[in-house]
Design an enzyme around this catalytic site. Structure first.
Site, mmCIF file in Angstrom:
data_model
loop_
_atom_site.group_PDB
_atom_site.id
_atom_site.type_symbol
_atom_site.label_atom_id
_atom_site.label_comp_id
_atom_site.label_asym_id
_atom_site.label_seq_id
_atom_site.Cartn_x
_atom_site.Cartn_y
_atom_site.Cartn_z
ATOM 1 N N GLU A 190 0.830 -1.212 0.000
ATOM 2 C CA GLU A 190 0.000 0.000 0.000
ATOM 3 C C GLU A 190 0.862 1.259 0.000
ATOM 4 O O GLU A 190 0.488 2.265 -0.603
ATOM 5 C CB GLU A 190 -0.952 0.002 1.203
ATOM 6 N N TYR A 215 -5.052 6.414 5.775
ATOM 7 C CA TYR A 215 -5.350 5.448 4.724
ATOM 8 C C TYR A 215 -4.585 4.137 4.944
ATOM 9 O O TYR A 215 -5.169 3.051 4.957
ATOM 10 C CB TYR A 215 -5.030 6.024 3.329
ATOM 11 N N ASP A 235 -9.000 6.154 -0.059
ATOM 12 C CA ASP A 235 -7.906 6.574 -0.945
ATOM 13 C C ASP A 235 -8.516 7.309 -2.137
ATOM 14 O O ASP A 235 -9.736 7.525 -2.188
ATOM 15 C CB ASP A 235 -7.055 5.375 -1.382
#
Ligand code: SF4
Length: 397
Positions: free
Chosen positions: A40, A138, A156
């Site tokens: 991520e 996030y 996101d």
């Protein structure tokens, strides 16, 4: 999002989930939080197609947080080279060292510190995760939801775009809504105190509330990931494929035939930066690298560079004496121009090759700049410099 929409979303995801190195074949399987964190973080600002190979290479070399924590920063940067935004790599390493207690936890809240001791793995609460360098709302949500299957919200760019279109939100989470400015009719009841024209919630809270609605659903981990995938492959920035979208029936922008209006355009504030970058070479073919005191790449070795007017002559400017004694210079040559983008900066630099008469000194500290310096053999510069700004300048030699 209603139950029917979530069911359609799930069914769509099970049929269309891309085969990715960080995604197991069983979409219901819990995952390694470390792998979710790395993937991520790499995916922020970078395309999936680019991240794929970087992630595989990274996980081979740094398969867990302990291996990463023990690595040299220069090696970590090398494995990151090409992904840009090096602060992400630096923060990953800092966090790994904090988690493994190699670095001080003094900067963390006291409760986060005590719970993190002797675990050598990422913490499992949003509060503790967000206290770590480089882990924001996030990434924390992604780790907790995708890896641990906790009912945590994710927001996101993909989800922002989908929510903006689904609910016809004509503002972004980063916007400031003025008093009296009304968001769309269908969300007004949630946002405004009755009879008032002042927003009850900020734009960010409005978006996070939609994200939390998804997080409260059963199998939220799958819904979160499915929305990220939907935003990447169907509800794209340009030309969304509404005909194949599982959320079409509940999409307000689609129903109103106004998809192209959402989300509203972001105001970009790009700054031009013009300067000079110096490739200073000693008589024994070593290049001067400096750590600290520079406009860009403050925490890694870089070539000396400084701002100059766009129309400046290409001769050696007076500031160069910060790095080199004038009587040691045998020639100065302009060898080209580079263009480079770093965060909001659109950079244009003249590259000057400064040839010295003398050999490189042995010391690695400059009394003139008070910053660490290093003389790097010319043939080793590709390996040594971990940013493409320097590599572009060196390619001009
Ligand atoms: Fe996006 Fe179109 Fe689906 Fe609406 S219908 S969520 S605009 S792809």
């Amino acid at each position: 999002m209603d139950k029917i929409s979530l069911k359609h979303l799930r069914e769509w995801f099970k049929k269309n989930a891309a085969d990715l190195p960080w995604r197991p074949a069983d979409l219901d399987a819990p995952r390694d939080p470390y792998a979710v964190w790395i993937s991520e973080t790499m995916l922020q600002q970078t395309q999936v197609s680019t991240v794929r190979e970087y992630f595989i290479r990274w996980m081979k070399r740094f398969p867990d947080v302990e291996t990463l924590a023990a690595a040299e920063e220069s090696e970590v940067f090398r494995y990151w080279q090409g992904l840009g935004y090096y602060s992400r790599a630096r923060n990953i390493l800092k966090t790994a060292r904090i988690v493994c207690e190699i670095d001080s936890m003094d900067s963390l809240p006291r409760n986060a510190r005590s719970r993190m001791t002797s675990r050598k793995e990422l913490p499992a609460t949003r509060k503790e995760l967000e206290a770590l360098p480089g882990i924001g709302a996030y990434t924390a949500g992604a780790i907790l939801s995708l890896a641990n299957h906790q009912q945590e919200a994710i927001l996101d760019g993909n989800l922002v775009r989908i929510f903006s279109r689904l609910y016809a939100l004509d503002f972004l989470p980063t916007d400031k809504i003025d008093k009296g400015r009304c968001p769309p009719e269908q969300v007004r009841g949630r946002l405004f105190k009755s009879g008032m024209t002042i927003c009850e919630k900020t734009p960010a809270e409005i978006y996070w509330n939609y994200a939390r609605e998804v997080a409260e659903s059963p199998k939220a981990y799958m819904h979160n990931e499915a929305l990220m995938e939907l935003g990447r492959t169907v509800c794209k920035i340009k030309n969304p494929d509404c005909a194949h979208c599982p959320l079409r029936a509940s999409c307000k922008a689609f129903a109103d035939n106004r998809v192209s209006e959402f989300p509203p355009a972001k105001k970009h504030l790009q700054k031009d930066w013009h300067g000079i970058v110096l490739v200073i070479e000693s008589a024994d073919h070593k290049i001067l690298a400096i750590h600290g005191g520079q406009k860009f790449f403050k925490n890694q070795f870089t070539l000396p560079h400084f701002e100059s007017p766009r129309n400046a002559t290409t001769g050696l400017p007076a500031q160069a004496e910060t790095y080199v004694d004038a009587d040691q210079i045998s020639s100065v040559q302009s060898i080209g121009q580079i263009k480079h983008n770093i965060t909001v900066h659109k950079i244009e630099c003249n590259v000057l090759h400064v040839q010295l008469r003398s050999k490189a000194p042995v010391r690695n500290h400059s009394a003139k700049t008070a910053h660490e310096i290093q003389w790097v053999k010319r043939e080793a510069t590709q390996e040594f410099f971990a940013n493409s700004f320097c590599l572009k300048a060196l390619a001009m030699l």
